[in-house]
Design a protein around this motif. Structure first.
Motif, PDB file in Angstrom:
ATOM      1  N   CYS A  14      23.419  20.584   0.199  1.00 37.04           N
ATOM      2  CA  CYS A  14      22.998  19.948   1.441  1.00 37.04           C
ATOM      3  C   CYS A  14      23.144  18.429   1.314  1.00 37.04           C
ATOM      4  O   CYS A  14      22.671  17.829   0.346  1.00 37.04           O
ATOM      5  CB  CYS A  14      21.538  20.286   1.738  1.00 37.04           C
ATOM      6  N   PRO A  15      23.795  17.769   2.273  1.00 37.96           N
ATOM      7  CA  PRO A  15      23.975  16.319   2.188  1.00 37.96           C
ATOM      8  C   PRO A  15      22.680  15.524   2.320  1.00 37.96           C
ATOM      9  O   PRO A  15      22.647  14.342   1.986  1.00 37.96           O
ATOM     10  CB  PRO A  15      24.934  15.995   3.337  1.00 37.96           C
ATOM     11  N   TRP A  16      21.593  16.159   2.768  1.00 35.91           N
ATOM     12  CA  TRP A  16      20.311  15.448   2.877  1.00 35.91           C
ATOM     13  C   TRP A  16      19.624  15.317   1.529  1.00 35.91           C
ATOM     14  O   TRP A  16      18.723  14.489   1.374  1.00 35.91           O
ATOM     15  CB  TRP A  16      19.402  16.149   3.887  1.00 35.91           C
ATOM     16  N   LYS A  17      20.065  16.099   0.544  1.00 39.94           N
ATOM     17  CA  LYS A  17      19.491  15.994  -0.804  1.00 39.94           C
ATOM     18  C   LYS A  17      20.064  14.758  -1.494  1.00 39.94           C
ATOM     19  O   LYS A  17      21.276  14.555  -1.513  1.00 39.94           O
ATOM     20  CB  LYS A  17      19.822  17.244  -1.626  1.00 39.94           C
ATOM     21  N   PRO A  22      28.419  14.489  -1.376  1.00 41.88           N
ATOM     22  CA  PRO A  22      29.104  15.203  -0.293  1.00 41.88           C
ATOM     23  C   PRO A  22      30.560  15.546  -0.608  1.00 41.88           C
ATOM     24  O   PRO A  22      31.092  16.503  -0.054  1.00 41.88           O
ATOM     25  CB  PRO A  22      29.005  14.242   0.887  1.00 41.88           C
ATOM     26  N   HIS A  34      31.600  14.239   9.038  1.00 46.62           N
ATOM     27  CA  HIS A  34      30.256  13.867   8.585  1.00 46.62           C
ATOM     28  C   HIS A  34      29.716  12.717   9.441  1.00 46.62           C
ATOM     29  O   HIS A  34      28.602  12.784   9.964  1.00 46.62           O
ATOM     30  CB  HIS A  34      30.313  13.471   7.112  1.00 46.62           C
ATOM     31  N   TRP A  70      18.485  18.481   7.627  1.00 51.15           N
ATOM     32  CA  TRP A  70      18.475  17.769   8.906  1.00 51.15           C
ATOM     33  C   TRP A  70      17.200  18.085   9.683  1.00 51.15           C
ATOM     34  O   TRP A  70      16.537  17.185  10.203  1.00 51.15           O
ATOM     35  CB  TRP A  70      19.701  18.154   9.734  1.00 51.15           C
ATOM     36  N   ASN A  73      14.208  16.414   8.205  1.00 46.47           N
ATOM     37  CA  ASN A  73      14.279  14.970   8.415  1.00 46.47           C
ATOM     38  C   ASN A  73      13.885  14.629   9.845  1.00 46.47           C
ATOM     39  O   ASN A  73      13.101  13.714  10.093  1.00 46.47           O
ATOM     40  CB  ASN A  73      15.680  14.433   8.124  1.00 46.47           C
ATOM     41  N   GLN A 102      14.799  13.860  -0.766  1.00 46.56           N
ATOM     42  CA  GLN A 102      15.658  13.869   0.418  1.00 46.56           C
ATOM     43  C   GLN A 102      15.953  12.437   0.871  1.00 46.56           C
ATOM     44  O   GLN A 102      15.148  11.529   0.665  1.00 46.56           O
ATOM     45  CB  GLN A 102      14.945  14.596   1.566  1.00 46.56           C
ATOM     46  N   HIS A 103      17.098  12.255   1.527  1.00 48.46           N
ATOM     47  CA  HIS A 103      17.420  10.961   2.130  1.00 48.46           C
ATOM     48  C   HIS A 103      16.496  10.732   3.325  1.00 48.46           C
ATOM     49  O   HIS A 103      16.184  11.661   4.061  1.00 48.46           O
ATOM     50  CB  HIS A 103      18.878  10.917   2.604  1.00 48.46           C
ATOM     51  N   THR A 109      23.218   9.661   3.831  1.00 51.06           N
ATOM     52  CA  THR A 109      23.861  10.922   3.451  1.00 51.06           C
ATOM     53  C   THR A 109      25.369  10.759   3.286  1.00 51.06           C
ATOM     54  O   THR A 109      26.027  11.632   2.740  1.00 51.06           O
ATOM     55  CB  THR A 109      23.597  12.043   4.484  1.00 51.06           C
ATOM     56  N   ASN A 114      25.715   5.015   0.708  1.00 47.17           N
ATOM     57  CA  ASN A 114      24.926   4.914  -0.512  1.00 47.17           C
ATOM     58  C   ASN A 114      25.452   3.792  -1.386  1.00 47.17           C
ATOM     59  O   ASN A 114      24.678   3.035  -1.956  1.00 47.17           O
ATOM     60  CB  ASN A 114      24.977   6.238  -1.292  1.00 47.17           C
TER      61      ASN A 114
END
Length: 121
Positions: A14-17, A22, A34, A70, A73, A102-103, A109, A114
């Motif tokens: 998961c990109p939120w982690k 990614p 994305h 998502w 968040n 999480q972000h 993300t 980043n």
């Protein structure tokens, strides 16, 4: 009848982690796709939602399920008021499991975001 989430566990990539790169998302990573997901992010605290959701990349086409990162968040730090109201009667929201830090923001993300944030430090 209460609404029920299709997914309650966050997927491995998961990109939120915070721990996810990614670029390692299965079936290829598209920075363009994305970045387009920004349209699913509500302005925090606004009563105007986006009316869009962020699907999990593991969902088969035609059977899309929301992205757990998502969702959490947007009902948490993203403060998506319409989504919070929508999930108030969700019968399994308390069963959601996140996997690690999480972000806080969508921009974080995206890999380049980043890197840019690291340079600003």
């Amino acid at each position: 009848m209460p609404w029920k989430l299709k997914r309650v566990r966050q997927c491995e990539k998961c990109p939120w982690k915070v721990s996810t790169d990614p670029n390692e998302i299965p079936n290829g990573y598209s920075r363009e796709l994305h970045e387009a997901l920004v349209s699913t992010i509500a302005d925090p605290g606004s009563i105007a939602g986006t009316g869009r959701s962020f699907a999990c990349h593991e969902s088969p086409p035609g059977e899309e399920a929301h992205c757990v990162g998502w969702l959490m968040n947007q009902i948490g730090p993203g403060n998506n008021i319409p989504l919070r109201i929508h999930v108030m009667d969700c019968e399994n929201l308390n069963a959601v499991v996140l996997d690690g830090p999480q972000h806080e923001r969508f921009e974080d993300t995206i890999p380049a975001a980043n890197f840019e944030n690291d340079e600003d430090s």
